[in-house]
Design an enzyme around this catalytic site. Structure first.
Site, PDB file in Angstrom:
ATOM      1  N   SER A   1     -37.247  -5.381   0.880  1.00  0.00           N
ATOM      2  CA  SER A   1     -37.234  -6.476   1.842  1.00  0.00           C
ATOM      3  C   SER A   1     -37.110  -5.945   3.259  1.00  0.00           C
ATOM      4  O   SER A   1     -36.488  -4.917   3.490  1.00  0.00           O
ATOM      5  CB  SER A   1     -36.077  -7.429   1.543  1.00  0.00           C
ATOM      6  OG  SER A   1     -34.862  -6.733   1.555  1.00  0.00           O
TER       7      SER A   1
ATOM      8  N   GLU B   1     -41.308  -8.754   1.366  1.00  0.00           N
ATOM      9  CA  GLU B   1     -40.712  -9.865   0.618  1.00  0.00           C
ATOM     10  C   GLU B   1     -40.395 -11.130   1.440  1.00  0.00           C
ATOM     11  O   GLU B   1     -39.439 -11.830   1.130  1.00  0.00           O
ATOM     12  CB  GLU B   1     -39.446  -9.391  -0.124  1.00  0.00           C
ATOM     13  CG  GLU B   1     -39.719  -8.209  -1.050  1.00  0.00           C
ATOM     14  CD  GLU B   1     -38.460  -7.677  -1.772  1.00  0.00           C
ATOM     15  OE1 GLU B   1     -37.505  -8.447  -1.953  1.00  0.00           O
ATOM     16  OE2 GLU B   1     -38.465  -6.489  -2.154  1.00  0.00           O
TER      17      GLU B   1
ATOM     18  N   LYS C   1     -16.150  -7.311  -7.556  1.00  0.00           N
ATOM     19  CA  LYS C   1     -16.302  -8.368  -8.545  1.00  0.00           C
ATOM     20  C   LYS C   1     -15.047  -8.672  -9.324  1.00  0.00           C
ATOM     21  O   LYS C   1     -14.327  -7.765  -9.731  1.00  0.00           O
ATOM     22  CB  LYS C   1     -17.392  -7.961  -9.539  1.00  0.00           C
ATOM     23  CG  LYS C   1     -18.721  -8.318  -9.020  1.00  0.00           C
ATOM     24  CD  LYS C   1     -19.796  -7.728  -9.872  1.00  0.00           C
ATOM     25  CE  LYS C   1     -21.085  -8.338  -9.468  1.00  0.00           C
ATOM     26  NZ  LYS C   1     -21.238  -9.706  -9.958  1.00  0.00           N
TER      27      LYS C   1
ATOM     28  N   ARG D   1     -19.237 -18.069   0.838  1.00  0.00           N
ATOM     29  CA  ARG D   1     -20.566 -17.901   0.259  1.00  0.00           C
ATOM     30  C   ARG D   1     -20.666 -18.504  -1.138  1.00  0.00           C
ATOM     31  O   ARG D   1     -19.802 -18.280  -1.978  1.00  0.00           O
ATOM     32  CB  ARG D   1     -20.926 -16.430   0.140  1.00  0.00           C
ATOM     33  CG  ARG D   1     -21.084 -15.733   1.447  1.00  0.00           C
ATOM     34  CD  ARG D   1     -22.355 -16.197   2.163  1.00  0.00           C
ATOM     35  NE  ARG D   1     -22.608 -15.303   3.290  1.00  0.00           N
ATOM     36  CZ  ARG D   1     -23.455 -14.289   3.239  1.00  0.00           C
ATOM     37  NH1 ARG D   1     -24.150 -14.056   2.161  1.00  0.00           N
ATOM     38  NH2 ARG D   1     -23.617 -13.509   4.283  1.00  0.00           N
TER      39      ARG D   1
ATOM     40  N   LEU E   1     -16.339 -26.861   1.850  1.00  0.00           N
ATOM     41  CA  LEU E   1     -15.402 -25.824   2.283  1.00  0.00           C
ATOM     42  C   LEU E   1     -16.130 -24.763   3.104  1.00  0.00           C
ATOM     43  O   LEU E   1     -15.629 -24.280   4.118  1.00  0.00           O
ATOM     44  CB  LEU E   1     -14.706 -25.175   1.074  1.00  0.00           C
ATOM     45  CG  LEU E   1     -13.682 -24.091   1.433  1.00  0.00           C
ATOM     46  CD1 LEU E   1     -12.540 -24.656   2.265  1.00  0.00           C
ATOM     47  CD2 LEU E   1     -13.135 -23.404   0.179  1.00  0.00           C
TER      48      LEU E   1
ATOM     49  N   HIS F   1     -25.599  -1.996   4.583  1.00  0.00           N
ATOM     50  CA  HIS F   1     -24.558  -3.021   4.587  1.00  0.00           C
ATOM     51  C   HIS F   1     -23.858  -3.099   5.939  1.00  0.00           C
ATOM     52  O   HIS F   1     -23.063  -3.989   6.174  1.00  0.00           O
ATOM     53  CB  HIS F   1     -23.541  -2.742   3.479  1.00  0.00           C
ATOM     54  CG  HIS F   1     -24.201  -2.586   2.138  1.00  0.00           C
ATOM     55  ND1 HIS F   1     -24.672  -1.369   1.696  1.00  0.00           N
ATOM     56  CD2 HIS F   1     -24.519  -3.483   1.183  1.00  0.00           C
ATOM     57  CE1 HIS F   1     -25.238  -1.526   0.512  1.00  0.00           C
ATOM     58  NE2 HIS F   1     -25.166  -2.798   0.174  1.00  0.00           N
TER      59      HIS F   1
ATOM     60  N   ARG G   1     -20.667 -28.057  -0.770  1.00  0.00           N
ATOM     61  CA  ARG G   1     -20.209 -26.868  -0.031  1.00  0.00           C
ATOM     62  C   ARG G   1     -19.418 -27.238   1.230  1.00  0.00           C
ATOM     63  O   ARG G   1     -19.528 -26.600   2.270  1.00  0.00           O
ATOM     64  CB  ARG G   1     -21.396 -25.962   0.312  1.00  0.00           C
ATOM     65  CG  ARG G   1     -21.960 -25.266  -0.929  1.00  0.00           C
ATOM     66  CD  ARG G   1     -23.087 -24.339  -0.567  1.00  0.00           C
ATOM     67  NE  ARG G   1     -24.225 -25.084  -0.015  1.00  0.00           N
ATOM     68  CZ  ARG G   1     -25.196 -24.549   0.704  1.00  0.00           C
ATOM     69  NH1 ARG G   1     -25.178 -23.265   0.967  1.00  0.00           N
ATOM     70  NH2 ARG G   1     -26.189 -25.296   1.151  1.00  0.00           N
TER      71      ARG G   1
HETATM   72  N1  GLN Z   1     -36.214  -5.173  -3.492  1.00  0.00           N
HETATM   73  C1  GLN Z   1     -35.015  -5.856  -3.157  1.00  0.00           C
HETATM   74  C2  GLN Z   1     -34.814  -5.882  -1.649  1.00  0.00           C
HETATM   75  O1  GLN Z   1     -35.153  -4.957  -1.010  1.00  0.00           O
HETATM   76  C3  GLN Z   1     -33.819  -5.221  -3.797  1.00  0.00           C
HETATM   77  C4  GLN Z   1     -32.536  -5.964  -3.448  1.00  0.00           C
HETATM   78  C5  GLN Z   1     -31.308  -5.464  -4.158  1.00  0.00           C
HETATM   79  O2  GLN Z   1     -31.294  -4.377  -4.680  1.00  0.00           O
HETATM   80  N2  GLN Z   1     -30.250  -6.235  -4.150  1.00  0.00           N
HETATM   81  O3  GLN Z   1     -34.300  -6.807  -1.094  1.00  0.00           O
END
Ligand code: GLN
Ligand code: ZN
Length: 761
Positions: free
Chosen positions: A436, A487, A111, A518, A18, A697, A16
């Site tokens: 999470s 998580e 994608k 990434r 780069l 996000h 990795r």
């Molecule tokens: N349960 C996962 C989280 O909360 C779901 C992640 C996802 O949908 N990419 O991180």
């Protein structure tokens, strides 16, 4: 004699490099020169590897600092107005489009066809003009030069005009500007010829999509313009699926020097392709899988190649990987931590180069000579086929014994709803999160220390317990109704399960680029899948012991595990998926037995697995949904099954989502002002839905008013008795302060809406 070619190389670097160089440059720790040097070293390394393997045609210009689609967009002057900062250097402006800056949004990322590579979506404007930008063209000419210094006549690679426009946004009918764009491409071809290129590779994977005849007309017309008077040979490259006859009929009319087709994904197209090859053109046969990590079955590849030779002769054959090697890691031989048997089944980038050479040589010989040449390879293929790791009788018998009823829950949704309400006693508009909580530096550091042996298993466990306590306490303080454990023990939602299942292996250096700097290291799913024992029950039990509120058991669904792994290619994907589903079903059973009232089975990637061609989609959708249903089928009526999906175009998938038969579905919705819920209204969706009202996000904290108004919009479309209130995905990428602030507002908004309901009554 046939020749060999490579369409593109990985570029992130075997270690990795780069990524590191980019990140150092972005944080101002190194100058542009150092980034350029690293990049040049990485390219040279690949070219030399190709040269050493005796590959006849090597790509140049496939390299990109961030994204090869962006580079071609810039080449033709497709730059969004907000990224044209005149004070910045070229490189700064380039990265502005990739990453944005305060108040300046980057390009959207999505994608690249059905791969896990993400490209930046070019933004066209109405009346878009195309000019060849000299500074951008320098990438291709200087890389040609760089190759020549090594004694290599490189083949410049560009994304072709049809694909570039198909992937762009901003113009209602992008194909309408294909003609002017192809004039600019013709100019580039001529400049590349001037710089010494003899052939140029134009990547047109868009040709394998369902294209209208108008689009195909425009394509043929544009390519006539582009190829007219071209002073270089043009190799037209398609991959990821087969080309339909309608498209082949247009291609056949063009003065192309070569056509490349993907014979790994779509071997059935070969006869039709051979029948429609342009006059005198070479066929580049993609027989080595450019998207997967397995050693090629060379006998099967030779069968295909020999059919080509029989038809057009070996001089017109190019032996190639199915697509660019961008999608595979560098070298399997480095994976010394894998056992010898498993390692011998693998072929990453370097090994694939070796296979190309071997295929070329094998084509020239027969009988005992060929047998001797292929002996080692055949032994490896045979060992994989016969191994007990790929044939676990127990797993196979269980899958074979499934009957149609095994995919169904025992009670219909409405009755389950009733039983679950009795058990859970949740308020209207229940609040929850997706799973999470922030993956802090502290958590990552602890994980690293555990791996390095600097932290004992016991200390690591008690660290994680502290994390779970923090997460539960925070949720109670916030007043969420259905809790999660957060998580902290999972670095990745697929790897965590893969590590605990038979049939998965993990590479040390198997990085592939996901986007920009990434990279991901997908698990290698090599064998029959089964569960060694409970995977999540202890964590769930611990979390539940800390609170009276229900804690969700949290699992990753079979389709998502499949989709984000390198999957064995010796049986249909659906069979592999079924095995994973059975393992997850076992886990559902154990969570239920431990007392979990709610179990969430995430299918983040369900939509991503959709095949490119419409005609292939129904079959996928059928088995993917069946696999999900299988995981939950045995759950009792009082157990509430949730699922989560991270995408938002539901119009076309609503019936399928209903077919999942989950009790509660949470989805991404905040960015579309709940408009996507129209689909759920029109369809009269029977289950409960948690449209994500907080966009995780972005670091922005939504206000109570904003969340309330989103909820109001949702209530206009779906009866509130069916609605849940939640963020649109997991919180792992967020900080605690912003996550807490947002959740506080989310809970408040739900309370306000409940009060509004009450006062109406
Ligand atoms: N349960 C996962 C989280 O909360 C779901 C992640 C996802 O949908 N990419 O991180
Ligand atoms: Zn998600």
């Amino acid at each position: 004699m046939a020749r060999t070619a490579v369409l593109g190389f990985p570029r992130i670097g075997p270690d990795r490099e780069l990524k590191l160089a980019l990140e150092r440059f972005w944080t101002g720790r190194v100058q542009a020169d150092e980034l350029r040097d690293t990049a040049s070293r990485l390219r040279t390394q690949r070219l030399k590897a190709g040269q050493l393997a005796g590959i006849d045609v090597l790509p140049v210009g496939d390299f990109a600092y961030y994204d090869h689609v962006l580079d071609v967009a810039e080449l033709f002057g497709i730059v969004a107005a907000r990224h044209r900062d005149s004070d910045a250097t070229d490189l700064q402006r380039h990265f502005l489009a990739c990453r944005g800056a305060a108040g300046i949004a980057p390009l959207e990322m999505t994608k690249w066809f059905d791969t896990n590579y993400h490209y930046l979506v070019p933004e066209l404007s109405e009346g878009q003009r195309f000019t060849v930008v000299a500074d951008s063209l320098a990438k291709w000419t200087s890389h040609l030069h760089e190759a020549r210094e090594l004694g290599i006549q490189g083949r410049p690679v560009l994304v072709g005009p049809l694909t570039l426009l198909t992937l762009s946004k901003g113009v209602a009918d992008p194909v309408s500007v294909l003609e002017p764009l192809s004039v600019a491409y013709a100019e580039v071809l001529s400049a590349l010829a001037g710089a010494g290129a003899r052939e140029v590779q134009l990547d047109e994977p868009a040709l394998v999509l369902d294209q209208s005849s108008t689009a195909l007309d425009a394509f043929e017309h544009a390519y006539r313009t582009l190829l007219d008077d071209a002073r270089v040979e043009v190799s037209l490259t398609t991959y990821f699926a087969g080309i339909d006859q309608a498209a082949l009929e247009r291609i056949q009319m063009l003065p192309l020097a070569e056509l490349h087709v993907d014979l790994v994904r779509a071997p059935e197209q070969l006869d039709c392709v051979l029948a429609h090859l342009p006059d005198g053109a070479r066929l580049s046969a993609g027989v080595v899988d450019g998207r997967n990590v397995w050693a090629t079955d060379l006998d099967r590849a030779l069968d295909r190649l020999e059919r080509v030779v029989a038809r057009i002769g070996s001089d017109r054959l190019t032996v190639a990987p199915s697509c660019s090697l961008l999608h595979v890691p560098y070298a399997a031989k480095r994976e010394q931590a894998l056992d010898d048997e498993l390692r011998s089944w693998l072929a990453f980038g370097d090994e694939k180069l070796g296979e190309l050479g071997l295929l070329k040589t094998a084509l020239e010989v027969s009988g005992g000579e060929r047998d001797a040449l292929l002996a080692d390879h055949r032994a490896r293929i045979a060992s994989r086929r016969a191994s007990s790791r790929t044939n676990d009788e127990r797993v196979r018998a269980r899958a074979a014994a499934l009957t149609p009823g095994d995919y169904d829950r025992k009670m219909p949704l409405a009755e389950r709803h009733h039983a679950q309400s009795e058990r859970l006693q949740l308020p209207e508009l229940p609040t929850t999160t997706i799973g999470s909580f922030p993956q802090t530096t502290e958590i990552r550091e602890a994980r690293r220390k555990r791996r390095a042996g600097e932290l004992s298993e016991g200390d690591y466990l008690s660290f994680l317990q502290d994390q779970v306590e923090t997460v539960i306490a925070a949720q109670e303080r916030l007043g969420l109704d259905v809790l999660v454990h957060g998580e902290p023990e999972r670095n990745d939602m697929v790897e965590y399960f893969g590590e605990q299942l038979e049939g998965f292996a993990f590479s040390q250096f198997g990085w592939v680029q996901s986007y920009g700097s990434r990279a991901v290291k997908p698990p290698i799913l090599y064998g029959d899948v089964s569960r060694r024992g409970p995977m999540t029950v202890d964590w769930w039990r611990y979390a539940q012991s800390l609170t009276k509120r229900p804690v969700k058991g949290m699992l990753t669904g079979p389709v998502t595990i499949l989709q984000w792994s390198f999957v064995r290619d010796d049986q249909p994907r659906q069979e592999t998926c079924l095995q994973i589903a059975l393992a997850i079903a076992d886990e559902v059973g154990d969570l239920e037995d431990a007392g979990a009232a709610i179990i969430q089975i995430d299918e983040a990637a369900l939509r991503e697995g959709l095949p490119l061609k419409r005609s292939d989609q129904p079959d996928y959708v059928r088995w993917a949904i069946d696999c999900f249903r299988l995981t939950a089928a045995d759950a009792s009526a009082e157990t509430q099954i949730h699922t989560h999906m991270c995408y938002s175009d539901f119009g076309e998938m609503i019936e399928e989502i209903a077919r999942l038969d989950a009790d509660v579905v949470s989805i991404e919705a905040s960015r579309s002002d709940m408009v996507l819920l129209e689909a759920f209204r029109d369809f009269a969706y029977p289950g409960q839905i948690g449209p994500g009202v907080y966009d995780i996000h972005s670091p922005r904290v939504p206000s109570v008013e904003e969340l309330e108004s989103l909820l109001t919009l949702a209530e206009e479309r779906i009866p509130r008795s069916q609605l849940w209130v939640n963020p649109d995905c997991g919180l792992k990428t967020r900080d605690w302060p912003e996550a807490t602030a947002a959740l506080e507002n989310l809970v408040q908004a739900a309370h306000n809406r409940r009060a509004a309901v009450a006062s109406l009554r």
